[in-house]
Motif scaffolding. Structure first.
Motif, PDB file in Angstrom:
ATOM      1  N   LEU A  11      17.650  19.750 -17.309  1.00  0.00           N
ATOM      2  CA  LEU A  11      17.588  19.062 -18.079  1.00  0.00           C
ATOM      3  C   LEU A  11      18.436  17.553 -17.083  1.00  0.00           C
ATOM      4  CD1 LEU A  11      17.565  16.801 -20.603  1.00  0.00           C
ATOM      5  CD2 LEU A  11      19.801  17.445 -20.772  1.00  0.00           C
ATOM      6  N   THR A  12      17.486  16.102 -16.611  1.00  0.00           N
ATOM      7  CA  THR A  12      17.852  15.461 -15.689  1.00  0.00           C
ATOM      8  C   THR A  12      17.764  14.112 -16.847  1.00  0.00           C
ATOM      9  OG1 THR A  12      17.799  16.652 -13.914  1.00  0.00           O
ATOM     10  CG2 THR A  12      17.664  14.158 -13.970  1.00  0.00           C
ATOM     11  N   VAL A  13      18.318  13.118 -16.452  1.00  0.00           N
ATOM     12  CA  VAL A  13      18.917  12.164 -17.883  1.00  0.00           C
ATOM     13  C   VAL A  13      19.434  10.981 -16.834  1.00  0.00           C
ATOM     14  CG1 VAL A  13      19.831  10.893 -19.194  1.00  0.00           C
ATOM     15  CG2 VAL A  13      19.464  13.422 -19.434  1.00  0.00           C
ATOM     16  N   TYR A  14      17.754   9.470 -17.010  1.00  0.00           N
ATOM     17  CA  TYR A  14      19.215   8.540 -15.959  1.00  0.00           C
ATOM     18  C   TYR A  14      19.074   6.738 -16.689  1.00  0.00           C
ATOM     19  CZ  TYR A  14      17.559   9.984 -11.193  1.00  0.00           C
ATOM     20  OH  TYR A  14      16.893  10.357  -9.905  1.00  0.00           O
ATOM     21  N   GLN A  15      20.041   6.464 -16.751  1.00  0.00           N
ATOM     22  CA  GLN A  15      20.703   5.388 -17.621  1.00  0.00           C
ATOM     23  C   GLN A  15      19.912   4.348 -17.064  1.00  0.00           C
ATOM     24  OE1 GLN A  15      20.865   6.012 -20.872  1.00  0.00           O
ATOM     25  NE2 GLN A  15      22.850   6.987 -21.224  1.00  0.00           N
ATOM     26  N   GLY A  16      18.968   4.232 -16.557  1.00  0.00           N
ATOM     27  CA  GLY A  16      18.224   2.945 -16.024  1.00  0.00           C
ATOM     28  C   GLY A  16      18.357   3.766 -14.592  1.00  0.00           C
ATOM     29  N   ASN A  17      18.962   2.639 -13.532  1.00  0.00           N
ATOM     30  CA  ASN A  17      18.849   3.453 -12.332  1.00  0.00           C
ATOM     31  C   ASN A  17      19.592   4.499 -11.689  1.00  0.00           C
ATOM     32  OD1 ASN A  17      16.351   1.570 -11.504  1.00  0.00           O
ATOM     33  ND2 ASN A  17      17.739   0.702 -11.014  1.00  0.00           N
ATOM     34  N   TYR A  18      20.674   4.472 -12.773  1.00  0.00           N
ATOM     35  CA  TYR A  18      22.157   5.435 -12.861  1.00  0.00           C
ATOM     36  C   TYR A  18      21.304   7.161 -12.873  1.00  0.00           C
ATOM     37  CZ  TYR A  18      26.353   6.955 -13.520  1.00  0.00           C
ATOM     38  OH  TYR A  18      27.410   8.190 -13.093  1.00  0.00           O
ATOM     39  N   LEU A  19      22.006   8.083 -11.987  1.00  0.00           N
ATOM     40  CA  LEU A  19      21.764   9.169 -12.851  1.00  0.00           C
ATOM     41  C   LEU A  19      23.009   9.713 -13.093  1.00  0.00           C
ATOM     42  CD1 LEU A  19      20.065  12.115 -12.329  1.00  0.00           C
ATOM     43  CD2 LEU A  19      20.833  12.189 -10.289  1.00  0.00           C
ATOM     44  N   ALA A  20      22.464   9.773 -14.696  1.00  0.00           N
ATOM     45  CA  ALA A  20      23.763  10.088 -15.608  1.00  0.00           C
ATOM     46  C   ALA A  20      23.549  11.812 -15.659  1.00  0.00           C
ATOM     47  CB  ALA A  20      23.412   9.604 -16.973  1.00  0.00           C
ATOM     48  N   VAL A  21      23.120  12.626 -15.976  1.00  0.00           N
ATOM     49  CA  VAL A  21      22.521  14.373 -15.934  1.00  0.00           C
ATOM     50  C   VAL A  21      21.964  14.898 -14.911  1.00  0.00           C
ATOM     51  CG1 VAL A  21      22.470  15.891 -17.385  1.00  0.00           C
ATOM     52  CG2 VAL A  21      23.493  13.976 -18.193  1.00  0.00           C
ATOM     53  N   ARG A  22      22.004  16.144 -14.056  1.00  0.00           N
ATOM     54  CA  ARG A  22      21.250  16.342 -12.907  1.00  0.00           C
ATOM     55  C   ARG A  22      21.395  17.489 -13.263  1.00  0.00           C
ATOM     56  NH1 ARG A  22      23.258  17.857  -8.348  1.00  0.00           N
ATOM     57  NH2 ARG A  22      24.830  17.293  -8.000  1.00  0.00           N
ATOM     58  N   LYS A  44      28.755  13.545 -20.715  1.00  0.00           N
ATOM     59  CA  LYS A  44      28.574  14.260 -21.663  1.00  0.00           C
ATOM     60  C   LYS A  44      27.601  13.938 -22.994  1.00  0.00           C
ATOM     61  CE  LYS A  44      33.668  14.061 -21.369  1.00  0.00           C
ATOM     62  NZ  LYS A  44      33.326  13.590 -20.457  1.00  0.00           N
ATOM     63  N   SER A  45      28.358  12.566 -23.629  1.00  0.00           N
ATOM     64  CA  SER A  45      27.861  12.174 -24.051  1.00  0.00           C
ATOM     65  C   SER A  45      26.616  11.897 -24.225  1.00  0.00           C
ATOM     66  CB  SER A  45      28.180  11.075 -24.569  1.00  0.00           C
ATOM     67  OG  SER A  45      29.840  10.884 -25.195  1.00  0.00           O
ATOM     68  N   THR A  46      25.909  11.331 -23.181  1.00  0.00           N
ATOM     69  CA  THR A  46      24.595  11.831 -22.196  1.00  0.00           C
ATOM     70  C   THR A  46      23.731  13.167 -22.644  1.00  0.00           C
ATOM     71  OG1 THR A  46      25.060   9.407 -21.220  1.00  0.00           O
ATOM     72  CG2 THR A  46      22.939  11.107 -20.269  1.00  0.00           C
ATOM     73  N   LEU A  47      24.712  13.873 -22.616  1.00  0.00           N
ATOM     74  CA  LEU A  47      23.643  15.460 -22.416  1.00  0.00           C
ATOM     75  C   LEU A  47      23.440  15.277 -23.862  1.00  0.00           C
ATOM     76  CD1 LEU A  47      23.173  17.634 -21.525  1.00  0.00           C
ATOM     77  CD2 LEU A  47      25.740  18.186 -21.443  1.00  0.00           C
TER      78      LEU A  47
END
Length: 256
Positions: A11-22, A44-47
């Motif tokens: 699981l990988t999540v970007y918040q805009g251009n910011y890599l939040a979870v990799r 953590k919350s993003t995950l």
């Protein structure tokens, strides 16, 4: 071995251009209580929001009950979620029992439309709401407006909302934020009791390492990516905490 209740792969999540979870991967087994710990801004919350499909993910695979999160359909009703901040208009005229009742009518447990559900089976709904409030020690609050509740009382009411129908997976995002140490300890005791009775699988975000070490089965240390995972006595070793939080972290912090 039975299939995991929750399976996350890459699981990988970007918040805009910011890599939040990799590239996060982990599994939850039935009846376990897993805590996600890590510093502020670790994702953590993003995950947990990505796991519940509340925010989009850039890549990765999420399965709940063996199905892709996007194909759960009515099985979503077996998920319970308590957000870090339950934001609402405190002047809104809704009572505790009405709020908990919304958890019952949203289940789709009958074939009727939403409006039909509001009118149907009032006795079954009323009994379910009353029982959920009793089991969370919140029955005495049933007629109180939710805007008048304390932080600890509101947490118990939200737990009753999750309890009003059978759930299989309960996700808590810093459920004890805004609650004092004694309130958090009481809530943990209640959560553990209900977890045993309901055979819940729990995924929770927490800042309280002490509480996590005493109450959770497994720990996932996160700082954008998984630093380590395992039983508390392994995952919360000084070396792993140093790798997760960096120097200067105090193990027995309480953020309440």
């Amino acid at each position: 071995m039975t299939s995991p209740v929750l399976k996350v792969e890459g699981l990988t999540v970007y918040q805009g251009n910011y890599l939040a979870v990799r590239d996060v991967s982990f599994e939850l087994r039935l009846g376990t209580d897993t805590a996600i710990v890590g510093p502020n801004g670790a994702g953590k919350s993003t995950l947990v929001k990505a796991v519940l499909d509340l925010i989009p993910r850039s890549s990765g695979k999420i399965e709940i009950f063996g199905l892709s999160i996007t194909r759960l359909g009515n099985l979503r009703h077996f998920l319970g979620y308590m957000p870090q901040n339950f934001v609402f208009d405190r002047s809104f005229p809704i009572s505790v029992k009405e709020l908990v009742g919304l958890g019952w009518v949203s289940t789709g447990r009958n074939k009727y439309s939403f409006l039909s559900q509001l009118r149907s089976q009032p006795k079954e709904k009323s009994l379910a709401v009353a029982e959920a409030l009793r089991r969370t020690d919140a029955y005495h609050l049933q007629n109180q407006a939710i805007g008048t509740l304390s932080g600890g009382q509101l947490k118990r009411v939200l737990l009753a909302y999750c309890l009003v129908i059978p759930r299989k997976l309960l996700v808590l995002d810093e459920a004890f934020a805004g609650v004092d140490m004694q309130g958090a300890a009481d809530f943990y005791a209640l959560l553990n009791e209900l977890k045993r009775e309901e055979n819940w699988t729990v995924l929770q975000v927490s800042h309280d390492i002490d509480m996590v070490s005493r109450h959770c089965d497994r720990v996932l240390c996160l700082n954008q990516t998984v630093v380590c995972t395992g039983q508390p006595e392994i995952a919360l070793s000084p070396q792993n905490l140093l790798a997760t939080y960096g120097p200067g972290f105090s193990r027995y912090q309480h953020h309440h």
